[in-house]
Design a protein around this motif. Structure first.
Motif, PDB file in Angstrom:
ATOM      1  N   UNK A   1      10.634 158.126 -12.789  1.00  0.00           N
ATOM      2  CA  UNK A   1       9.345 157.997 -12.092  1.00  0.00           C
ATOM      3  C   UNK A   1       8.287 158.813 -12.829  1.00  0.00           C
ATOM      4  N   UNK A   2       7.170 158.179 -13.162  1.00  0.00           N
ATOM      5  CA  UNK A   2       6.103 158.857 -13.888  1.00  0.00           C
ATOM      6  C   UNK A   2       5.075 159.407 -12.898  1.00  0.00           C
ATOM      7  N   UNK A   3       4.356 160.466 -13.298  1.00  0.00           N
ATOM      8  CA  UNK A   3       3.434 161.119 -12.349  1.00  0.00           C
ATOM      9  C   UNK A   3       2.393 160.165 -11.760  1.00  0.00           C
ATOM     10  N   UNK A   4       1.947 159.196 -12.566  1.00  0.00           N
ATOM     11  CA  UNK A   4       0.894 158.296 -12.063  1.00  0.00           C
ATOM     12  C   UNK A   4       1.446 157.269 -11.069  1.00  0.00           C
ATOM     13  N   UNK A   5       2.757 157.297 -10.809  1.00  0.00           N
ATOM     14  CA  UNK A   5       3.331 156.321  -9.886  1.00  0.00           C
ATOM     15  C   UNK A   5       3.594 156.893  -8.497  1.00  0.00           C
ATOM     16  N   UNK A   6       3.352 158.202  -8.342  1.00  0.00           N
ATOM     17  CA  UNK A   6       3.696 158.858  -7.074  1.00  0.00           C
ATOM     18  C   UNK A   6       3.022 158.220  -5.860  1.00  0.00           C
ATOM     19  N   UNK A   7       1.715 158.002  -5.980  1.00  0.00           N
ATOM     20  CA  UNK A   7       0.975 157.473  -4.832  1.00  0.00           C
ATOM     21  C   UNK A   7       1.479 156.071  -4.486  1.00  0.00           C
ATOM     22  N   UNK A   8       1.725 155.264  -5.506  1.00  0.00           N
ATOM     23  CA  UNK A   8       2.215 153.903  -5.274  1.00  0.00           C
ATOM     24  C   UNK A   8       3.597 153.944  -4.618  1.00  0.00           C
ATOM     25  N   UNK A   9       4.407 154.898  -5.031  1.00  0.00           N
ATOM     26  CA  UNK A   9       5.748 155.030  -4.448  1.00  0.00           C
ATOM     27  C   UNK A   9       5.659 155.315  -2.948  1.00  0.00           C
ATOM     28  N   UNK A  10       4.772 156.230  -2.606  1.00  0.00           N
ATOM     29  CA  UNK A  10       4.591 156.585  -1.199  1.00  0.00           C
ATOM     30  C   UNK A  10       4.125 155.368  -0.400  1.00  0.00           C
ATOM     31  N   UNK A  11       3.178 154.638  -0.980  1.00  0.00           N
ATOM     32  CA  UNK A  11       2.645 153.445  -0.329  1.00  0.00           C
ATOM     33  C   UNK A  11       3.764 152.403  -0.138  1.00  0.00           C
ATOM     34  N   UNK A  12       4.629 152.310  -1.139  1.00  0.00           N
ATOM     35  CA  UNK A  12       5.707 151.315  -1.095  1.00  0.00           C
ATOM     36  C   UNK A  12       6.695 151.591   0.039  1.00  0.00           C
ATOM     37  N   UNK A  13       6.863 152.869   0.381  1.00  0.00           N
ATOM     38  CA  UNK A  13       7.844 153.220   1.418  1.00  0.00           C
ATOM     39  C   UNK A  13       7.507 152.578   2.767  1.00  0.00           C
ATOM     40  N   UNK A  14       6.194 152.359   2.979  1.00  0.00           N
ATOM     41  CA  UNK A  14       5.793 151.735   4.248  1.00  0.00           C
ATOM     42  C   UNK A  14       6.344 150.321   4.373  1.00  0.00           C
ATOM     43  N   UNK A  15       6.646 149.700   3.241  1.00  0.00           N
ATOM     44  CA  UNK A  15       7.161 148.333   3.273  1.00  0.00           C
ATOM     45  C   UNK A  15       8.623 148.282   3.697  1.00  0.00           C
ATOM     46  N   UNK A  16       9.294 149.428   3.642  1.00  0.00           N
ATOM     47  CA  UNK A  16      10.725 149.409   3.925  1.00  0.00           C
ATOM     48  C   UNK A  16      11.017 149.099   5.387  1.00  0.00           C
ATOM     49  N   UNK A  17      10.078 149.403   6.260  1.00  0.00           N
ATOM     50  CA  UNK A  17      10.259 149.148   7.691  1.00  0.00           C
ATOM     51  C   UNK A  17      10.531 147.671   7.950  1.00  0.00           C
ATOM     52  N   UNK A  18       9.628 146.859   7.366  1.00  0.00           N
ATOM     53  CA  UNK A  18       9.821 145.415   7.482  1.00  0.00           C
ATOM     54  C   UNK A  18       9.753 144.822   6.095  1.00  0.00           C
ATOM     55  N   UNK A  19      10.877 144.848   5.446  1.00  0.00           N
ATOM     56  CA  UNK A  19      10.947 144.505   4.033  1.00  0.00           C
ATOM     57  C   UNK A  19      10.687 143.015   3.811  1.00  0.00           C
ATOM     58  N   UNK A  20       9.688 142.651   2.994  1.00  0.00           N
ATOM     59  CA  UNK A  20       9.503 141.227   2.664  1.00  0.00           C
ATOM     60  C   UNK A  20      10.697 140.746   1.824  1.00  0.00           C
ATOM     61  N   UNK A  21      10.927 139.455   1.781  1.00  0.00           N
ATOM     62  CA  UNK A  21      12.077 139.013   0.990  1.00  0.00           C
ATOM     63  C   UNK A  21      11.749 138.894  -0.488  1.00  0.00           C
ATOM     64  N   UNK A  22      10.456 138.966  -0.824  1.00  0.00           N
ATOM     65  CA  UNK A  22      10.086 138.971  -2.251  1.00  0.00           C
ATOM     66  C   UNK A  22       8.834 139.818  -2.442  1.00  0.00           C
ATOM     67  N   UNK A  23       8.912 140.770  -3.369  1.00  0.00           N
ATOM     68  CA  UNK A  23       7.747 141.597  -3.695  1.00  0.00           C
ATOM     69  C   UNK A  23       7.415 141.365  -5.161  1.00  0.00           C
ATOM     70  N   UNK A  24       6.164 141.106  -5.426  1.00  0.00           N
ATOM     71  CA  UNK A  24       5.715 140.921  -6.806  1.00  0.00           C
ATOM     72  C   UNK A  24       4.862 142.116  -7.212  1.00  0.00           C
ATOM     73  N   UNK A  25       5.429 142.949  -8.076  1.00  0.00           N
ATOM     74  CA  UNK A  25       4.690 144.102  -8.578  1.00  0.00           C
ATOM     75  C   UNK A  25       3.826 143.637  -9.742  1.00  0.00           C
ATOM     76  N   UNK A  26       2.577 144.013  -9.728  1.00  0.00           N
ATOM     77  CA  UNK A  26       1.740 143.600 -10.847  1.00  0.00           C
ATOM     78  C   UNK A  26       0.839 144.745 -11.275  1.00  0.00           C
ATOM     79  N   UNK A  27       0.552 144.762 -12.572  1.00  0.00           N
ATOM     80  CA  UNK A  27      -0.265 145.832 -13.121  1.00  0.00           C
ATOM     81  C   UNK A  27      -0.265 145.740 -14.628  1.00  0.00           C
TER      82      UNK A  27
END
Ligand SMILES: [Zn+2]
Length: 339
Positions: free
Chosen positions: A1-27
């Motif tokens: 995990x790189x330092x610039x990904x921390x905020x995105x990681x935290x944001x991603x955790x909110x998705x775990x509650x109701x996990x979509x069946x497909x996530x498309x990461x883009x950047x």
């Protein structure tokens, strides 16, 4: 995990509650998106997730994952990426993978690779948990493979999560886009990326980073291949020392990492000495002929002098008064001992 990904990681955790069946990461490319996605895949499969959402790294599931043989996990990439370690060749525009067969490895994800997932998705999971498929780069799906994947995304098997990653959403089928939850991954700030590159020991990090449009992993890759060229320039000189060559080579190596240059020279001298004593080469076997020639021609006394000088130089390489003078001096001294 790189330092610039921390905020995105935290944001991603909110998705775990109701996990979509497909996530498309883009950047953007070259910032570590595939590695980020694989960390998430490992965390989804982990049996003892940490409070910050990261995998524990020590449960049975993590063990399988790290050994690349988790029964409920599949990674789908173009064949050309398979020669490279996970998550490193991820965004390379021209993967440098070498195929053992004469045919160049495919840069596309093919329909057979998507069909092969069918069996995987039809059997029950081994750990009574999720089944995770990681697929990247999504734009390398060819048309038949896209269509096959689309069918799967339309009727996702229960308990299965698809994690896709793409650097160019406009190259994906709109129907695929519409069936995935999109998750944007950021470009690191220049300062963040620069600090990280410096931590990796990259010299002249600012220009490498700028040359790669601010993408730190791409910059690291370039800086490292740049240093390979510098190493070859140095070794070529060490094999054929001469005063005029010393000045020309010093010019070429003006931007090189000085500790690296000294380390390469120390290894070289180690090899010359070792060839002289026992005929064995440790570091640079491809220079066997040149090492043997030097070993035959240079006296043990001169060689010892060169080794001592290199050791002393190593101590001051971190803070030279002038990089150019440092390299010139180093090469001229070597010439006086070994030419
Ligand atoms: Zn775990």
């Amino acid at each position: 995990m790189y330092p610039w990904q921390q905020a995105a990681w935290t944001r991603l955790q909110q998705m775990r509650e109701r996990l979509p069946h497909a996530i498309l990461f883009h950047g953007p490319a070259g910032v570590g998106n595939a590695g980020f996605m694989e960390s998430f895949a490992q965390a989804l499969l982990c049996e003892n997730v940490r409070p910050d959402g990261h995998a524990c790294g020590s449960c049975a599931s993590c063990g399988w994952f790290l050994q690349n043989n988790h029964p409920d996990y599949r990674r789908v990439r173009p064949e050309a990426l398979e020669d490279e370690p996970a998550a490193e060749g991820e965004d390379a525009a021209e993967p440098a993978g070498k195929s053992k067969s004469s045919k160049a490895p495919s840069k596309e994800i093919k329909i057979e690779q998507i069909r092969a997932l069918a069996d995987f998705m039809n059997i029950s999971t081994h750990r009574q948990g999720l089944r995770v498929v990681v697929l990247y780069p999504a734009e390398s799906l060819n048309m038949p493979a896209s269509n096959a994947l689309l069918k799967t995304l339309e009727e996702p098997p229960p308990g299965t999560v698809f994690l896709l990653s793409s650097n160019s959403l406009d190259r994906l089928l709109p129907t695929i886009l519409s069936r995935c939850r999109k998750f944007a991954l950021p470009m690191p700030s220049h300062e963040e990326a620069l600090a990280w590159l410096k931590e990796q020991g990259v010299q002249d990090a600012d220009s490498w980073l700028r040359e790669q449009g601010g993408a730190p992993l791409a910059a690291l890759l370039e800086a490292e291949s740049g240093s390979r060229e510098e190493m070859e320039a140095l070794l070529h000189f060490l094999a054929n020392p001469a005063v005029d060559g010393a000045l020309r080579t010093a010019e070429k190596l003006a931007k090189a990492s000085l500790p690296a240059l000294v380390a390469w020279q120390q290894r070289w001298l180690y090899d010359v000495f070792s060839v002289k004593l026992s005929g064995k080469i440790r570091y640079y076997p491809r220079y066997q002929r040149e090492l043997a020639a030097l070993a035959g021609r240079v006296s043990t006394g001169s060689l010892n002098r060169a080794i001592k000088a290199a050791n002393e130089r190593r101590a001051v390489a971190d803070h030279p008064l002038s990089a150019k003078l440092f390299v010139e001096d180093m090469l001229l001294e070597y010439t006086s001992c070994c030419a």
